[in-house]
Design a protein around this motif. Structure first.
Motif, short mmCIF file in Angstrom:
data_model
loop_
_atom_site.label_atom_id
_atom_site.label_comp_id
_atom_site.label_asym_id
_atom_site.label_seq_id
_atom_site.Cartn_x
_atom_site.Cartn_y
_atom_site.Cartn_z
N ARG A 68 5.47 -41.37 -7.86
CA ARG A 68 4.77 -40.09 -7.68
C ARG A 68 5.70 -38.90 -7.47
O ARG A 68 5.52 -37.85 -8.10
CB ARG A 68 3.79 -40.21 -6.51
CG ARG A 68 2.73 -39.11 -6.50
CD ARG A 68 1.78 -39.27 -5.35
NE ARG A 68 0.70 -38.31 -5.44
CZ ARG A 68 -0.09 -37.97 -4.43
NH1 ARG A 68 0.09 -38.55 -3.24
NH2 ARG A 68 -1.05 -37.09 -4.58
N PRO A 69 6.74 -38.98 -6.62
CA PRO A 69 7.63 -37.82 -6.47
C PRO A 69 8.33 -37.44 -7.77
O PRO A 69 8.48 -36.25 -8.07
CB PRO A 69 8.64 -38.29 -5.41
CG PRO A 69 7.94 -39.37 -4.67
CD PRO A 69 7.09 -40.06 -5.68
N MET A 110 7.20 -37.87 -10.80
CA MET A 110 6.22 -37.28 -11.71
C MET A 110 5.89 -35.85 -11.31
O MET A 110 5.61 -35.01 -12.17
CB MET A 110 4.98 -38.16 -11.78
CG MET A 110 5.28 -39.56 -12.28
SD MET A 110 3.85 -40.63 -12.42
CE MET A 110 3.23 -40.15 -14.03
N ALA A 111 5.95 -35.56 -10.01
CA ALA A 111 5.73 -34.19 -9.57
C ALA A 111 6.87 -33.28 -10.03
O ALA A 111 6.64 -32.14 -10.44
CB ALA A 111 5.60 -34.15 -8.04
N GLN A 160 6.72 -33.05 -14.21
CA GLN A 160 5.46 -32.83 -14.92
C GLN A 160 5.52 -31.67 -15.92
O GLN A 160 4.80 -31.67 -16.92
CB GLN A 160 4.32 -32.59 -13.93
CG GLN A 160 4.52 -31.44 -12.98
CD GLN A 160 3.37 -31.32 -12.00
OE1 GLN A 160 2.21 -31.35 -12.39
NE2 GLN A 160 3.68 -31.19 -10.72
N TYR A 191 1.05 -37.10 -15.90
CA TYR A 191 1.94 -36.70 -14.81
C TYR A 191 1.23 -35.78 -13.83
O TYR A 191 1.37 -35.92 -12.61
CB TYR A 191 3.19 -36.01 -15.38
CG TYR A 191 4.29 -36.97 -15.77
CD1 TYR A 191 5.57 -36.85 -15.25
CD2 TYR A 191 4.06 -38.02 -16.65
CE1 TYR A 191 6.59 -37.72 -15.59
CE2 TYR A 191 5.07 -38.91 -17.01
CZ TYR A 191 6.32 -38.75 -16.47
OH TYR A 191 7.34 -39.63 -16.82
N ARG A 192 0.47 -34.82 -14.35
CA ARG A 192 -0.24 -33.90 -13.46
C ARG A 192 -1.32 -34.62 -12.66
O ARG A 192 -1.55 -34.31 -11.49
CB ARG A 192 -0.83 -32.77 -14.27
CG ARG A 192 0.22 -31.77 -14.78
CD ARG A 192 -0.38 -30.80 -15.78
NE ARG A 192 0.65 -29.89 -16.28
CZ ARG A 192 0.50 -29.09 -17.33
NH1 ARG A 192 -0.65 -29.09 -18.00
NH2 ARG A 192 1.48 -28.30 -17.71
N TRP A 226 -1.29 -37.84 -11.71
CA TRP A 226 -0.66 -38.65 -10.67
C TRP A 226 -0.05 -37.79 -9.57
O TRP A 226 0.03 -38.22 -8.41
CB TRP A 226 0.42 -39.54 -11.30
CG TRP A 226 -0.12 -40.78 -11.91
CD1 TRP A 226 -1.33 -40.93 -12.51
CD2 TRP A 226 0.52 -42.06 -11.98
NE1 TRP A 226 -1.48 -42.21 -12.98
CE2 TRP A 226 -0.36 -42.94 -12.67
CE3 TRP A 226 1.74 -42.55 -11.56
CZ2 TRP A 226 -0.05 -44.26 -12.92
CZ3 TRP A 226 2.06 -43.87 -11.82
CH2 TRP A 226 1.17 -44.72 -12.48
N ALA A 227 0.42 -36.61 -9.93
CA ALA A 227 1.09 -35.74 -8.95
C ALA A 227 0.11 -34.81 -8.24
O ALA A 227 0.54 -34.03 -7.39
CB ALA A 227 2.16 -34.92 -9.64
N PHE A 271 0.37 -33.44 -4.59
CA PHE A 271 1.75 -33.69 -4.14
C PHE A 271 2.63 -32.54 -4.63
O PHE A 271 2.92 -32.44 -5.82
CB PHE A 271 2.26 -35.02 -4.71
CG PHE A 271 3.56 -35.49 -4.12
CD1 PHE A 271 3.58 -36.29 -2.99
CD2 PHE A 271 4.77 -35.11 -4.68
CE1 PHE A 271 4.78 -36.73 -2.46
CE2 PHE A 271 5.97 -35.54 -4.15
CZ PHE A 271 5.98 -36.35 -3.03
N GLY A 305 5.77 -31.81 -3.83
CA GLY A 305 7.19 -32.10 -4.02
C GLY A 305 8.10 -31.48 -2.99
O GLY A 305 9.32 -31.46 -3.19
#
Length: 420
Positions: A156-157, A159-160, A163, A174-175, A177-178, A181, A183
């Motif tokens: 997750r980090p 992908m943030a 993205q 990506y958006r 999953w993030a 979050f 970052g």
């Protein structure tokens, strides 16, 4: 400071899957499936045993790859930062592996296990088809889902951070999953601590699942044989297999993607040390079991060993070949730092160990009284079926690196990591 600098690694994006390689892997899958289907018409028991050996081997490695990620986080193994995503990528096979595992439980088990058809059952309330199917199906589902959730949290980090940099076809994923979050350093640290808290559960679930699998689906092929050490042997063998696959993939991507400055000789040496250490541990576990059975001379235990290591056993050469591949040759040849640090030599010995570990799984299953104790069943059936599952395993990994970054963009081990 940007996140990718904090990770100490170059920012990398998902890699396109080589079409030629994908075609070869698909052919391997097709060849394995065709051989399996053909053997079902001739000898269903042998076909399903070959299938189970292959699925157990690669599904276990897939699960153990995520466990290795958890172990490095628990031990603050900062050397693993360049290879932690490779470890986690092995888990991409878990959904497919679980479905293949279910196929064996519900379609193949009745062709393999003597306690399904015999009136004599040493543990009638534990060892019956319905309870084994329910127990193994639920346990392995829980392990698979928990590992996938762990992988998602670990990604997750990254992908943030990435993205807005990934190709357009991946930005929606990506958006999604993030989402939620941002970052920030606080969020990244909170995510890291959550993974640290979940890591012991990943290891415990792995230990429980491998123990139950060894008892229910391997030891039960000879219901009167019992060994308290045998589940540990299965545990260590799968664990060693995962770090061997990590070593091979690391050597390949280091060369293919020009990551020599990131995956340094020091990193390769650290991975090589793990390969060397666990091959020795694997041998010590086998020796401990052999010594105990030899010393006690109990008929219900010596029969299992005699079928595999007896002077007149046809399986003796295969058993010896397994020990030579997994321990003897690597132990003698990998004592130097150069052998552990060189990607080519490390890949060779890792592949040799993987071959030996597959032979070990075959030796566990094939010489059972209801299987093939009087002649060796090691031929095109076993090799092609294993090759088919290997092809599917590799396709799942290629899919993973085509969707997710092969190197972490955010430091997985906290501030001050020494990734070199």
């Amino acid at each position: 400071m940007s996140h990718h600098k904090a990770a100490g690694l170059p920012l990398t994006l998902p890699k396109d899957t080589p079409r030629g390689l994908s075609a070869i892997l698909l052919l391997m899958v097709a060849a394995g499936a065709a051989m399996f289907a053909f053997e079902l018409t001739r000898d269903p028991a042998r076909a399903w045993r070959a299938y189970f050996v292959a699925v157990m081997f690669f599904y276990g490695i897939s699960i153990a790859g995520v466990v290795w990620s958890a172990v490095t986080r628990l031990s603050n193994g900062r050397f693993a930062a360049p290879v932690v995503r490779i470890m986690e990528g092995l888990g991409a096979f878990q959904p497919a592996g679980y479905l293949l595992f279910l196929a064996f439980l519900f379609l193949g088990a009745r062709h393999v296990y003597p306690w399904i058809h015999e009136e004599y059952k040493p543990a009638p309330h534990w060892l019956n088809l319905e309870s084994v199917q329910l127990r193994q199906g639920l346990v392995m589902l829980a392990v698979t889902l928990f590992n996938l959730a762990f992988m998602r949290l670990a990604l997750r980090p990254d992908m943030a951070v990435l993205q807005s940099k990934v190709p357009g076809k991946l930005r929606g994923l990506y958006r999604g999953w993030a989402r939620g979050f941002g970052g920030s350093d606080v969020e990244v640290e909170r995510n890291r601590l959550t993974l640290m808290r979940l890591s012991p559960m990943v290891v415990i679930f792995y230990a429980i699942s491998m123990t139950l699998l060894s008892v229910d689906l391997v030891m039960s092929m000879e219901p009167e044989w019992v060994s308290t050490l045998f589940p540990g042997i299965g545990f260590i063998g799968t664990f060693l297999g995962a770090i061997c696959v990590t070593a091979v993939i690391t050597s390949v991507v280091r060369f293919k993607w020009k990551l020599e400055e990131t995956i340094t000789p020091r990193t390769m040496h650290s991975v090589g040390l793990l390969v060397f250490a666990f091959c020795t541990f694997w041998m010590s576990m086998h020796w401990a079991e052999y010594l105990t059975i030899w010393y006690a001379k109990l008929p219900e235990e010596t029969g299992w060993m005699q079928a595999r290591l007896g002077a007149e056993s046809p399986w003796l050469p295969v058993s010896i070949a397994s020990v030579v591949c997994v321990w003897l040759v690597p132990f003698v040849s990998m004592m130097t730092k150069a052998a552990k640090s060189n990607p080519k030599s490390l890949s060779f010995f890792a592949c040799l160990m993987l071959t030996g570990l597959w032979l070990e799984r075959l030796v566990f299953i094939a010489p059972a009284p209801e299987a093939s104790p009087e002649h060796v069943t090691l031929g095109f059936v076993e090799v092609l079926v294993a090759g088919g599952v290997l092809g599917l395993f590799s396709l799942c990994y290629l899919w993973f690196v085509s969707v997710f970054p092969p190197l972490p963009a955010v430091d997985p081990y906290g501030p001050g990591s020494d990734t070199h």
